[in-house]
Design a protein around this motif. Structure first.
Motif, mmCIF file in Angstrom:
data_model
loop_
_atom_site.group_PDB
_atom_site.id
_atom_site.type_symbol
_atom_site.label_atom_id
_atom_site.label_comp_id
_atom_site.label_asym_id
_atom_site.label_seq_id
_atom_site.Cartn_x
_atom_site.Cartn_y
_atom_site.Cartn_z
ATOM 1 N N LEU A 22 40.801 39.640 16.123
ATOM 2 C CA LEU A 22 41.408 38.640 16.985
ATOM 3 C C LEU A 22 41.412 37.317 16.238
ATOM 4 O O LEU A 22 40.388 36.923 15.657
ATOM 5 C CB LEU A 22 40.630 38.475 18.300
ATOM 6 N N CYS A 75 42.675 33.812 19.660
ATOM 7 C CA CYS A 75 43.063 34.462 20.919
ATOM 8 C C CYS A 75 42.540 33.682 22.125
ATOM 9 O O CYS A 75 41.345 33.412 22.231
ATOM 10 C CB CYS A 75 42.534 35.892 20.964
ATOM 11 N N VAL A 79 41.069 42.739 26.812
ATOM 12 C CA VAL A 79 42.059 42.448 25.781
ATOM 13 C C VAL A 79 42.087 43.575 24.755
ATOM 14 O O VAL A 79 43.154 44.026 24.311
ATOM 15 C CB VAL A 79 41.749 41.095 25.104
ATOM 16 N N ILE A 106 48.491 35.094 27.404
ATOM 17 C CA ILE A 106 47.676 35.363 26.226
ATOM 18 C C ILE A 106 48.365 34.772 25.005
ATOM 19 O O ILE A 106 49.583 34.855 24.862
ATOM 20 C CB ILE A 106 47.430 36.878 26.046
ATOM 21 N N THR A 107 47.585 34.125 24.162
ATOM 22 C CA THR A 107 48.105 33.556 22.925
ATOM 23 C C THR A 107 47.227 33.990 21.764
ATOM 24 O O THR A 107 46.115 34.466 21.950
ATOM 25 C CB THR A 107 48.139 32.015 22.993
ATOM 26 N N GLY A 108 47.737 33.801 20.558
ATOM 27 C CA GLY A 108 47.000 34.218 19.381
ATOM 28 C C GLY A 108 47.357 35.640 18.981
ATOM 29 O O GLY A 108 48.301 36.252 19.505
ATOM 30 N N SER A 109 46.569 36.186 18.084
ATOM 31 C CA SER A 109 46.841 37.509 17.518
ATOM 32 C C SER A 109 45.718 38.480 17.867
ATOM 33 O O SER A 109 44.542 38.138 17.767
ATOM 34 C CB SER A 109 46.967 37.394 15.995
ATOM 35 N N VAL A 110 46.102 39.711 18.286
ATOM 36 C CA VAL A 110 45.139 40.780 18.582
ATOM 37 C C VAL A 110 45.603 42.039 17.864
ATOM 38 O O VAL A 110 46.755 42.470 18.018
ATOM 39 C CB VAL A 110 45.043 41.062 20.098
ATOM 40 N N ASP A 161 48.929 45.976 18.326
ATOM 41 C CA ASP A 161 48.636 45.029 19.393
ATOM 42 C C ASP A 161 48.569 45.794 20.708
ATOM 43 O O ASP A 161 49.582 46.348 21.154
ATOM 44 C CB ASP A 161 49.731 43.968 19.466
#
Length: 584
Positions: A15, A18, A59, A72-76, A82
């Motif tokens: 993450l 996130c 998440v 939700i923001t950012g990278s997972v 994802d």
């Protein structure tokens, strides 16, 4: 940033920046989370209630945003994908989730059917299922229970079935959300050992969220991740986190031996392997400090007294419960016990030991088949439920099983109206318990708007309004973090100081140590001990018989050459009580 980052190895879980905000909330629950977990790691996530632990797991398993809506923001990334973009069924092949209450995951009539449920959803060919079911059952040690109903199993066995139900998918990642919350100490320790076996022998990546950190550290973890208000405030090997003091600063209870060494003036350092008292590299100075500090322990005779009139007495109580048309099982057998007026007493034992049956007998919900129950010195044989209810209040573990009214004040007044008390008396008692329970600001609130802890207080307030002489509470602190646990128990001690006799039915050893001076220990329906909790929890033979575990203070005392380990435990208890009194 996690220690997994920057090693050159592609993390299995990653993450970056996130954040997540539930649709119905004004503030984000997760804030700018950077976390990386390598394949084969075992990571413990801790934090106070509301810090974002369960949200983080949602998440990772795709429940956010597929089931829980929000921003939700950012990278997972989990196994390169994802979870927000993949169908849940695809994510479930990589990530398996075990919930706090394993009962909520059972869907089959038998253990085998329950394990097979995920395979059926994925339309795995029928001929492949038996081998995969057998493998998952073998890995979790329940291969001999495949034909049984999951609901007939013990708490620890149920947890194993829940784990098998996700392992059958041969997942890469196992997520566990407070798996020990409803387990007795022995079952909890066995679950930790099972997870360690899966981690070492199968290479399973494990992420475990849990309040009972000392139990989790019964086996090694690679890192502890500490969350606070949605942010990661620590992500390091266990030794570093335990020595840093950050756990205490954020309302998390460290292992008791770490606390004892700090209070003795000899705190642990990260390089001492402080996770377990049996393994810590103690210095001569620490050993001497513990010995000297222990000398100030109170005398047990000063805490165990026979003074006081009896509130409850059991004489040879036996309870047989029907389990079929012509069969019964013995739930209690020959129980002799005496609880004094104004006492706060603990009833300890594993799941199924007879603790709740004992409470039901006292309240009249269960009838003794032999023996006698006395309440306030009077023989209660033949008393109605209403007559017993005037003397004894019983608070169930789950407030949802007790609350039925729309508003707080309605719930508190319900029992009073059932007794046909005048409106003036109902108003007086309601105001008193609202104040005692810290609920006055919420008097007009709907119950649905309250937190779990607040609803628990409402359930107690409704019972206290009936002015019982004795208050019985079944697992009062199950699943609560240390901060909420401490707040709740301080409230309960206020109720006790006001004159109410309090009986705590629990498998929480910390609760027994910190808040009672006498415990009854049950196992298999028999009373094994009636003693100070420090004596009980430093007796390896008794602990084993009762499915309890000796506290880490026992190991620390032995390592430091303290002749009587219970003395060190009493010293820690006394220091805890002194801190609470200073804080009041």
């Amino acid at each position: 940033m996690s220690t997994a980052a920057g090693t050159g190895e592609q993390p299995l879980i990653e993450l970056r920046g996130c954040s997540f905000q539930y649709r119905a909330q004004a503030e984000p629950t997760l804030r700018d989370i950077d976390l990386a977990v390598r394949r084969g790691e075992k990571v413990a996530i801790v934090g106070a209630s509301g810090s974002g632990k369960s949200t983080l797991l949602r998440v990772l398993n795709g429940m956010i945003p597929h089931h829980h809506r929000g921003t939700i923001t950012g990278s997972v990334r989990v196994a390169g994908h994802d979870p927000a973009e993949a169908p849940l069924v695809e994510t479930a092949r990589v990530v398996g989730t075990v919930l706090q209450d394993s009962n909520n995951q059972f869907v089959g009539l038998s253990v085998a059917e329950d394990i097979a449920f995920s395979l059926e959803n994925q339309q795995v060919p029928t001929e492949e299922m038996p081998e995969r079911i057998a493998r998952a059952a073998r890995l979790t040690g329940i291969e001999d229970r495949l034909g049984d109903s999951p609901h007939d199993l013990s708490g620890g066995q149920k947890q194993r079935v829940a784990i098998a139900g996700v392992l059958v998918d041969e997942v890469d990642v196992l997520l566990l959300d407070e798996p020990l919350a409803n387990l007795d100490p022995a079952a909890g320790r066995a679950t930790v050992e099972l997870l360690d076996d899966l981690h070492r022998e199968q290479g399973t990546t494990i992420v475990i969220v849990e309040h009972r950190l000392e139990d989790v550290l019964h086996r090694d973890v690679d890192r502890i991740v500490l969350l606070s208000e949605g942010r990661i405030v620590a992500d390091a090997p266990p030794g570093e986190v335990l020595a840093s003091g950050r756990l205490e600063a954020h309302g998390i209870r460290p292992p008791l031996h770490v606390t004892a060494l700090r209070r003795a003036g000899a705190p642990v350092t990260a390089d001492q392997r402080p996770s377990r008292a049996a393994d810590i590299d103690l210095t001569p100075a620490q050993i001497e400090a513990v010995r000297a500090w222990t000398e100030d322990a109170p005398d047990p005779a000063s805490e165990l007294s026979d003074d006081g009139d009896p509130a409850l007495e059991l004489e040879g109580v036996r309870v047989e419960i029907p389990v079929g048309p012509e069969r019964t099982t013995v739930a209690l057998d020959g129980i002799d016990a005496r609880i004094r007026c104004g006492e706060m007493l603990g009833v300890l034992g594993s799941n199924g030991a007879g603790k709740s049956t004992l409470a039901r007998v006292l309240c009249g919900f269960e009838t003794a088949t032999a023996g006698r129950v006395r309440i306030g010195g009077a023989d209660a044989t033949g008393w109605s439920l209403a007559e017993r209810g005037e003397r004894i209040g019983f608070v169930l573990q789950e407030p949802g099983q007790m609350l039925s009214q729309p508003r707080v004040l309605d719930e508190i007044a319900l029992g009073l109206r059932a007794r046909s008390l005048p409106d003036e008396e109902i108003a007086r008692r309601s105001e008193e318990v609202l104040a005692v329970c810290g609920l006055r600001p919420f008097r007009s609130w709907p119950l649905s708007a309250l937190s779990h802890g607040q609803r628990k207080r409402v359930s107690i307030a409704a019972v206290l309004a009936l002015e019982p002489e004795v208050l019985l509470l079944d697992e009062p602190t199950a699943g609560q973090d240390h901060a909420h646990y401490s707040e709740f128990m301080e409230f309960l001690r206020g109720v006790h100081r006001a004159g109410t006799t309090v009986v705590l039915i629990t498998h929480d050893m910390h609760l027994a140590l910190e808040h009672t001076r006498r415990v009854l220990v049950l196992s298999g329906g028999h009373l094994l001990a009636d003693d100070h909790p420090a004596a009980v929890l430093t007796d390896p033979e008794l602990s084993a018989r009762a499915d309890l575990v000796t506290t880490g203070l026992y190991d620390l005392a032995r390592r430091c050459g303290v002749p009587d380990p219970a003395r060190l435990v009493r010293r820690v208890i006394a220091a805890d009580r002194h801190e609470r009194e200073e804080a009041r």
